[in-house]
Design a protein around this motif. Structure first.
Motif, mmCIF file in Angstrom:
data_model
loop_
_atom_site.group_PDB
_atom_site.id
_atom_site.type_symbol
_atom_site.label_atom_id
_atom_site.label_comp_id
_atom_site.label_asym_id
_atom_site.label_seq_id
_atom_site.Cartn_x
_atom_site.Cartn_y
_atom_site.Cartn_z
ATOM 1 N N UNK A 6 104.049 58.751 -74.721
ATOM 2 C CA UNK A 6 103.784 58.118 -73.378
ATOM 3 C C UNK A 6 102.708 57.301 -73.043
ATOM 4 N N UNK A 7 103.153 56.110 -72.407
ATOM 5 C CA UNK A 7 102.260 54.899 -71.953
ATOM 6 C C UNK A 7 102.221 55.097 -70.512
ATOM 7 N N UNK A 8 101.745 55.911 -69.689
ATOM 8 C CA UNK A 8 102.081 56.037 -68.465
ATOM 9 C C UNK A 8 100.858 54.876 -67.895
ATOM 10 N N UNK A 22 108.890 53.634 -75.263
ATOM 11 C CA UNK A 22 107.994 52.483 -74.952
ATOM 12 C C UNK A 22 109.009 51.263 -74.991
ATOM 13 N N UNK A 23 109.262 50.955 -73.648
ATOM 14 C CA UNK A 23 110.053 49.550 -73.551
ATOM 15 C C UNK A 23 109.462 48.294 -74.006
ATOM 16 N N UNK A 24 108.360 48.353 -74.139
ATOM 17 C CA UNK A 24 107.511 47.191 -74.772
ATOM 18 C C UNK A 24 108.241 47.055 -76.169
ATOM 19 N N UNK A 25 108.567 48.036 -76.932
ATOM 20 C CA UNK A 25 109.296 47.802 -78.417
ATOM 21 C C UNK A 25 110.314 46.712 -78.331
ATOM 22 N N UNK A 26 111.120 46.859 -77.235
ATOM 23 C CA UNK A 26 112.271 45.749 -77.019
ATOM 24 C C UNK A 26 111.625 44.458 -77.105
ATOM 25 N N UNK A 27 110.484 43.854 -76.523
ATOM 26 C CA UNK A 27 110.073 42.445 -76.630
ATOM 27 C C UNK A 27 109.367 42.370 -77.947
ATOM 28 N N UNK A 28 108.853 43.391 -78.540
ATOM 29 C CA UNK A 28 107.985 43.486 -79.935
ATOM 30 C C UNK A 28 109.067 43.114 -80.883
ATOM 31 N N UNK A 29 110.308 43.568 -80.802
ATOM 32 C CA UNK A 29 111.340 43.386 -81.721
ATOM 33 C C UNK A 29 111.882 42.015 -81.753
ATOM 34 N N UNK A 30 111.932 41.247 -80.634
ATOM 35 C CA UNK A 30 112.297 39.904 -80.437
ATOM 36 C C UNK A 30 110.856 39.078 -80.978
ATOM 37 N N UNK A 31 109.616 39.650 -80.697
ATOM 38 C CA UNK A 31 108.508 38.693 -81.357
ATOM 39 C C UNK A 31 108.539 38.782 -82.696
ATOM 40 N N UNK A 88 116.939 46.537 -68.629
ATOM 41 C CA UNK A 88 116.640 46.565 -67.247
ATOM 42 C C UNK A 88 115.483 47.346 -67.013
ATOM 43 N N UNK A 89 115.108 48.278 -67.912
ATOM 44 C CA UNK A 89 113.944 49.083 -67.371
ATOM 45 C C UNK A 89 112.545 48.572 -67.923
ATOM 46 N N UNK A 90 112.576 47.143 -68.441
ATOM 47 C CA UNK A 90 111.526 46.562 -68.815
ATOM 48 C C UNK A 90 110.590 46.576 -68.017
ATOM 49 N N UNK A 91 110.927 46.545 -66.715
ATOM 50 C CA UNK A 91 110.056 46.345 -65.562
ATOM 51 C C UNK A 91 108.780 47.668 -65.347
ATOM 52 N N UNK A 92 109.280 48.743 -65.902
ATOM 53 C CA UNK A 92 108.635 49.895 -65.966
ATOM 54 C C UNK A 92 107.221 49.808 -66.395
ATOM 55 N N UNK A 93 107.195 49.050 -67.416
ATOM 56 C CA UNK A 93 105.907 48.819 -68.119
ATOM 57 C C UNK A 93 105.142 47.906 -67.598
ATOM 58 N N UNK A 94 103.816 47.713 -67.836
ATOM 59 C CA UNK A 94 102.573 46.983 -67.273
ATOM 60 C C UNK A 94 103.088 45.372 -67.479
#
Ligand code: ATP
Ligand code: MG
Length: 413
Positions: free
Chosen positions: A91-93, A159-168, A190-196
């Motif tokens: 979790x990364x609440x 951890x939805x951030x991993x989706x952006x990390x994949x791109x990076x 579409x769930x990306x917005x749930x992270x900071x």
């Protein structure tokens, strides 16, 4: 290895010390990946079965960077090395740090990492590094693939951030996102917005200022990450302006280029400068949690496009004021990427710059007071006028400037 960098030597010394105390310890993650690719790693991380207290005791002067997360920072001469206990995370609440960690063994530590190429360990030995690969990372390095470790749906869900990390990582290394990994991203995007928003912004700025922002943008758009990242409607234009810039590009210029590309500002400077972007700027600022510096520079560069478009109609003073702007260098780079033909004003720009675009003013408000004028809105008008005259070489010394002011004050009384 005597040719090793100081940080690598520091990390290896730490590993040897941990091993001497009976622990297992490896180089871990990004530094192993980069070294296998022949890239100088940015920093070296160590992973060990020693618990944080034991690490602290072995290295006087070390400190916790997150006791609960099992990470200790060990300072070794010039380098600071993060020594992390093999762990699982949940979790990364708060969007930054895991809610909970549990210490574990090397294999489980490898498996909780995001991508196979990031899940490698290296055991530095005299004969060279022995690579410890629980996740198939070496094969994917060979195949140049970004592949999630384990079940991609589950891993991105954690951890939805991993989706952006994949791109990076794909953009940084010139790798492809493996098919099942990519297929998992699209419906979850579409769930990306749930992270900071801070984490999202950091990833986006890192990819835009990296070696291949065009690849990053194409991938973001193809994987449906653009809309949730920017909080705006999806769009998949070819990033034409961005493609005409040479990496590494600074963050505001890259953001401006992408912003223009997404709104049809790529065709000409007239189109670009004519866009009204205030709402978009506000939206991107929030979506990416941009710092004030980046926001101001982005805004400043876009605004100057109008002056560059209208260059032929500007007088010398206006041109010099434009060139004196802190956003000029970025705006000029951006303008030529929008419309390469605008480079024709380059000779004029160089000549004005050689002449001096921001000389110290010859006169100021004290001079107006000495002439008996009351401070007020007129002051700025008069002084702006005097400065324009100075920039245009109508006046070149203080006496001429005082005479000019006296005359102007008289005429506007
Ligand atoms: P960089 O060179 O960009 O720092 P890196 O691979 O070192 O790349 P970091 O963000 O510094 O990336 O993270 C270090 C390691 O921690 C990664 O290689 C990966 O194994 C793991 N890691 C980092 N962030 C995550 C995450 N969000 N989910 C899972 N594992 C992660
Ligand atoms: Mg790193």
């Amino acid at each position: 290895m005597s040719h090793a960098s100081p940080s690598r030597r520091a990390a290896v010394a730490i590993i040897e010390r941990l091993r001497g105390a009976g622990h297992t310890a490896y180089l871990a993650g990004g530094c192993v990946r980069d070294a296998l690719l022949g890239i100088e790693p940015k920093d070296y991380d160590v992973a060990t079965d020693a618990e944080p207290d034991a690490v602290r005791r072995l290295f006087p002067g070390s400190r916790y960077v997150g006791e609960a997360f099992g990470v200790v920072l060990v300072a070794q001469r010039s380098a600071s090395i993060e020594v992390a206990t093999f762990r699982l995370e949940w979790g990364y609440a708060d969007g930054r740090r895991p809610d909970k960690v549990e210490f574990t063994d090397a294999e489980h530590d490898a498996r909780r990492r995001d991508f196979t190429i990031n899940g490698l360990f290296a055991d530095p030995r005299d004969g060279g590094d022995e690579i410890i690969d629980y996740v198939g990372g070496r094969a994917d390095l060979e195949a140049r693939l970004i592949r999630a470790i384990g079940d991609p749906d589950q891993r991105f869900g954690e951890d939805y951030l991993r989706m952006l990390r994949a791109v990076r990582f794909a953009a940084r290394l010139g790798f492809e996102v493996e098919a099942k990994t990519a297929a998992a991203i699209r419906p979850l995007a579409k769930y990306l917005g749930q992270i900071s928003r801070e984490r999202i912004g950091q990833e986006v700025l890192a990819m835009l200022t990296g070696p291949d922002p065009v690849r990053a943008v194409r991938l973001m758009q193809a994987l449906k990450l653009d809309s949730p990242t920017l909080n705006e409607d999806p769009a998949e234009p070819e990033p034409a302006v961005l493609a005409r810039l040479t990496p590494p590009i600074d963050a505001p210029t890259a953001l401006a280029a992408w912003m223009l590309d997404r709104r049809g500002g790529s065709s000409s400077l007239t189109a670009a400068a004519g866009l009204s972007l205030d709402m978009v700027l506000r939206r991107w600022r929030r979506a990416l949690s941009l710092s004030n510096d980046v926001r101001d520079a982005l805004h400043g560069q876009l605004r100057l496009l109008g002056a560059i478009r209208d260059w032929d109609e500007l007088g010398v003073a206006q041109r010099k004021r434009t060139l004196a702007s802190p956003w000029w260098a970025g705006a000029w780079t951006l303008a030529r990427a929008v419309e390469p033909g605008v480079g024709r004003i380059g000779a004029d720009v160089a000549a004005l710059e050689a002449d001096g675009v921001a000389p110290p003013p010859l006169v100021n408000g004290d001079d107006l007071i000495a002439m008996g004028l009351e401070p007020g809105p007129r002051f700025k008008q008069l002084l702006d006028g005097a400065y324009d005259a100075q920039l245009e070489h109508v006046i070149d010394d203080r006496d001429a400037a005082l005479a000019w002011l006296r005359n102007a004050a008289e005429m506007t009384r």
